[in-house]
Design a protein around this motif. Structure first.
Motif, PDB file in Angstrom:
ATOM      1  N   UNK A   1      25.562  40.431  31.537  1.00 16.48           N
ATOM      2  CA  UNK A   1      25.027  41.760  31.865  1.00 16.48           C
ATOM      3  C   UNK A   1      25.577  42.238  33.214  1.00 16.48           C
ATOM      4  N   UNK A   2      25.323  41.449  34.263  1.00 19.25           N
ATOM      5  CA  UNK A   2      25.850  41.798  35.583  1.00 19.25           C
ATOM      6  C   UNK A   2      27.371  41.802  35.564  1.00 19.25           C
ATOM      7  N   UNK A   3      27.916  40.762  34.937  1.00 17.08           N
ATOM      8  CA  UNK A   3      29.377  40.650  34.886  1.00 17.08           C
ATOM      9  C   UNK A   3      30.027  41.844  34.207  1.00 17.08           C
ATOM     10  N   UNK A   4      29.407  42.302  33.133  1.00 18.30           N
ATOM     11  CA  UNK A   4      29.948  43.462  32.417  1.00 18.30           C
ATOM     12  C   UNK A   4      29.911  44.697  33.312  1.00 18.30           C
ATOM     13  N   UNK A   5      28.817  44.854  34.063  1.00 19.43           N
ATOM     14  CA  UNK A   5      28.707  46.014  34.944  1.00 19.43           C
ATOM     15  C   UNK A   5      29.724  45.937  36.082  1.00 19.43           C
ATOM     16  N   UNK A   6      29.872  44.735  36.621  1.00 17.94           N
ATOM     17  CA  UNK A   6      30.839  44.545  37.710  1.00 17.94           C
ATOM     18  C   UNK A   6      32.244  44.838  37.224  1.00 17.94           C
ATOM     19  N   UNK A   7      32.542  44.375  36.031  1.00 12.87           N
ATOM     20  CA  UNK A   7      33.861  44.617  35.435  1.00 12.87           C
ATOM     21  C   UNK A   7      34.113  46.126  35.300  1.00 12.87           C
ATOM     22  N   UNK A   8      33.097  46.834  34.805  1.00 14.06           N
ATOM     23  CA  UNK A   8      33.207  48.283  34.636  1.00 14.06           C
ATOM     24  C   UNK A   8      33.417  48.991  35.964  1.00 14.06           C
ATOM     25  N   UNK A   9      32.672  48.570  36.974  1.00 14.67           N
ATOM     26  CA  UNK A   9      32.785  49.196  38.294  1.00 14.67           C
ATOM     27  C   UNK A   9      34.160  48.947  38.905  1.00 14.67           C
ATOM     28  N   UNK A  10      34.646  47.726  38.709  1.00 11.41           N
ATOM     29  CA  UNK A  10      35.960  47.391  39.255  1.00 11.41           C
ATOM     30  C   UNK A  10      37.056  48.181  38.565  1.00 11.41           C
ATOM     31  N   UNK A  11      36.856  48.411  37.280  1.00 15.90           N
ATOM     32  CA  UNK A  11      37.854  49.148  36.508  1.00 15.90           C
ATOM     33  C   UNK A  11      38.045  50.553  37.073  1.00 15.90           C
ATOM     34  N   UNK A  12      36.954  51.146  37.550  1.00 12.88           N
ATOM     35  CA  UNK A  12      37.085  52.471  38.144  1.00 12.88           C
ATOM     36  C   UNK A  12      37.206  52.367  39.663  1.00 12.88           C
TER      37      UNK A  12
ATOM     38  N   UNK B   1      30.419  45.087  44.669  1.00 13.50           N
ATOM     39  CA  UNK B   1      30.059  44.028  45.612  1.00 13.50           C
ATOM     40  C   UNK B   1      28.544  44.009  45.862  1.00 13.50           C
ATOM     41  N   UNK B   2      27.944  45.195  45.954  1.00 13.51           N
ATOM     42  CA  UNK B   2      26.495  45.189  46.163  1.00 13.51           C
ATOM     43  C   UNK B   2      25.772  44.633  44.940  1.00 13.51           C
ATOM     44  N   UNK B   3      26.366  44.848  43.781  1.00 17.04           N
ATOM     45  CA  UNK B   3      25.803  44.285  42.556  1.00 17.04           C
ATOM     46  C   UNK B   3      25.908  42.763  42.555  1.00 17.04           C
ATOM     47  N   UNK B   4      27.028  42.280  43.101  1.00 11.82           N
ATOM     48  CA  UNK B   4      27.218  40.832  43.209  1.00 11.82           C
ATOM     49  C   UNK B   4      26.102  40.221  44.076  1.00 11.82           C
ATOM     50  N   UNK B   5      25.811  40.917  45.180  1.00 10.11           N
ATOM     51  CA  UNK B   5      24.752  40.440  46.075  1.00 10.11           C
ATOM     52  C   UNK B   5      23.390  40.499  45.395  1.00 10.11           C
ATOM     53  N   UNK B   6      23.195  41.594  44.696  1.00  8.56           N
ATOM     54  CA  UNK B   6      21.918  41.795  44.002  1.00  8.56           C
ATOM     55  C   UNK B   6      21.658  40.710  42.962  1.00  8.56           C
ATOM     56  N   UNK B   7      22.697  40.409  42.170  1.00  9.50           N
ATOM     57  CA  UNK B   7      22.504  39.402  41.121  1.00  9.50           C
ATOM     58  C   UNK B   7      22.199  38.036  41.730  1.00  9.50           C
ATOM     59  N   UNK B   8      22.802  37.790  42.862  1.00  5.61           N
ATOM     60  CA  UNK B   8      22.577  36.528  43.551  1.00  5.61           C
ATOM     61  C   UNK B   8      21.126  36.436  44.039  1.00  5.61           C
ATOM     62  N   UNK B   9      20.669  37.535  44.642  1.00  5.89           N
ATOM     63  CA  UNK B   9      19.285  37.593  45.137  1.00  5.89           C
ATOM     64  C   UNK B   9      18.267  37.418  44.026  1.00  5.89           C
TER      65      UNK B   9
END
Length: 421
Positions: A1-12, A19-27
DNA sequence: GTAGGGTTAG
């Protein structure tokens, strides 16, 4: 779920949010994995933010204890190569080997492509066992030996990069040999391979052979035919990429090639063909065509096309302005020069060294009144006068004294900031 | 699942 969103964000290219999503998922206790970091690291590399990429690489390894894999290293190596940081790319390769991770064909392709595009491979050579020193091309070939040694075999991408290297160095015979080699090895040349070959053939003026290659492409179904175009177009709209993107690129190469070979009639017919097939010429296609028309002195036709662009959903860019401006100047047609410069000024477009050079010649010859000087000054970026700039040499030809004399810039000095003069 | 090749002024 997070990975898919991160992938989408990186694509654009929305790295900040990714990166903030990466932090959020970690938290939230959802541990990022190698895939998560690879996606972010690669995206940062693609945006030339390599230092940030390394920051995340360190975070991944030292803070999270996640082992990097071949993709992590390949992305970083690619980022370093594309930024010209040659001293660091081989270090990364070595680090990868030390880490017990084997490079694969894609890793090698990154290095081969870099070799073919640049000359500075001295440091890289140490790590990729390059023995031969017979020029850049043989360096790339010796990487093949290294690949074979590791049981990695070149694929069509490897060969296409090398083919591009040969074509860029105008070694067309070797390029042709390599092209045939691809088929002999049981590999299939694709659109990119054909495009590279086409470009190379035109560059050395072998239009007939280029034509043959184009026909071969058509025969192999790389391009859409008239019956399939509608279907292909709808598919294009659905997917946003694919073969149709390549189609306009092929036409652009052909139009450019034909007009540079002095066959403007063919270029014009091809341009017409693009429209007939329902394809949309892009900026590159228009710029190539305008440049071709100007080359033959058909400035009126070039202007017409320029006006057509302004009405289309593909408005002229700074390259278009420069090309048309050069066309006017070379053909001694001065009537529209002022309005073009004014519009460039409005749009924030700037002149390049060669256009500026032609303009100054025209001013020196007395083709314009003095109001033109202000306009030229407005559209001249300050970096053009910087010592380090390669264009400085072209300006040195007539020198600052000339600028003072011709343009009357008696108080002229180099501006300190980045703005136009 | 995430990484690689070609495309225009001069």
């Amino acid at each position: 779920m997070y990975n898919t969103m991160i992938k989408g964000l990186c694509k654009i290219s929305n790295n900040v949010i990714a990166i903030s999503l990466l932090k959020l998922m970690d938290e939230r206790g959802c541990k990022p994995d190698c895939f998560t970091y690879n996606t972010i690291i690669d995206s940062l590399c693609k945006d030339k933010l390599i230092d940030d990429a390394f920051k995340f690489f360190k975070e991944m390894v030292f803070q999270k204890g996640i082992s990097p894999d071949v993709i992590t290293y390949s992305s970083l190596i690619d980022g370093l190569c594309k930024l010209g940081r040659w001293d660091e790319a081989p270090k990364m390769l070595q680090e990868m080997l030390d880490d017990g991770i084997s490079p694969n064909v894609q890793t090698f392709n990154i290095l081969i492509d870099a070799c073919c595009k640049e000359g500075k491979v001295k440091e890289a050579e140490d790590f990729i066992n390059i023995m031969l020193k017979r020029g850049e091309m043989s360096k790339a070939i010796s990487i093949f030996d290294s690949m074979a040694f590791r049981g990695i075999f070149p694929n069509v991408v490897t060969y296409s990069s090398l083919l591009n290297g040969y074509c860029k160095s105008l070694n067309i015979e070797e390029a042709m040999n390599l092209f045939h080699e691809i088929t002999k090895k049981g590999l299939k040349p694709n659109v990119v391979t054909y495009n590279t070959m086409l470009q190379g053939l035109f560059r050395v003026g072998r239009c007939g052979d280029a034509r043959k290659h184009f026909d071969e492409m058509l025969a192999k179904g790389f391009l859409c035919n008239n019956h399939k175009i509608e279907e292909a177009l709808s598919l294009f709209h659905l997917t946003g990429d694919g073969k149709l993107n390549s189609d306009i690129a092929v036409y652009t190469i052909l139009i450019d090639g034909a007009s540079k070979c002095g066959k403007l009639d063919i270029a014009t017919a091809l341009f017409q063909d693009v429209t007939n097939k329902g394809l949309h010429p892009d900026l590159k296609t228009y710029n190539v065509m305008i440049s071709g028309l100007c080359r033959e002195g058909l400035v009126g036709d070039a202007k017409e096309l320029f006006l057509k662009m302004e009405e289309s959903d593909c408005p002229p860019n700074n390259v278009t302005y420069r090309v048309l401006l050069q066309g006017y100047l070379k053909n001694k047609r001065y009537d529209d020069v002022q309005i073009l410069l004014e519009r460039m000024d409005e749009l924030g477009y700037s002149l390049d060294a060669s256009t500026l050079s032609l303009l100054i010649d025209a001013v020196a010859a007395g083709s314009f009144d003095t109001t033109m000087s202000t306009l030229i000054a407005h559209t001249t970026p300050h970096w053009i006068f910087s010592e380090s700039s390669e264009v400085h040499n072209s300006l040195q030809d007539f020198g600052y004294r000339f600028v003072h004399k011709v343009l009357g810039w008696s108080n002229f000095s180099i501006p300190a900031d980045d703005t136009a003069i």
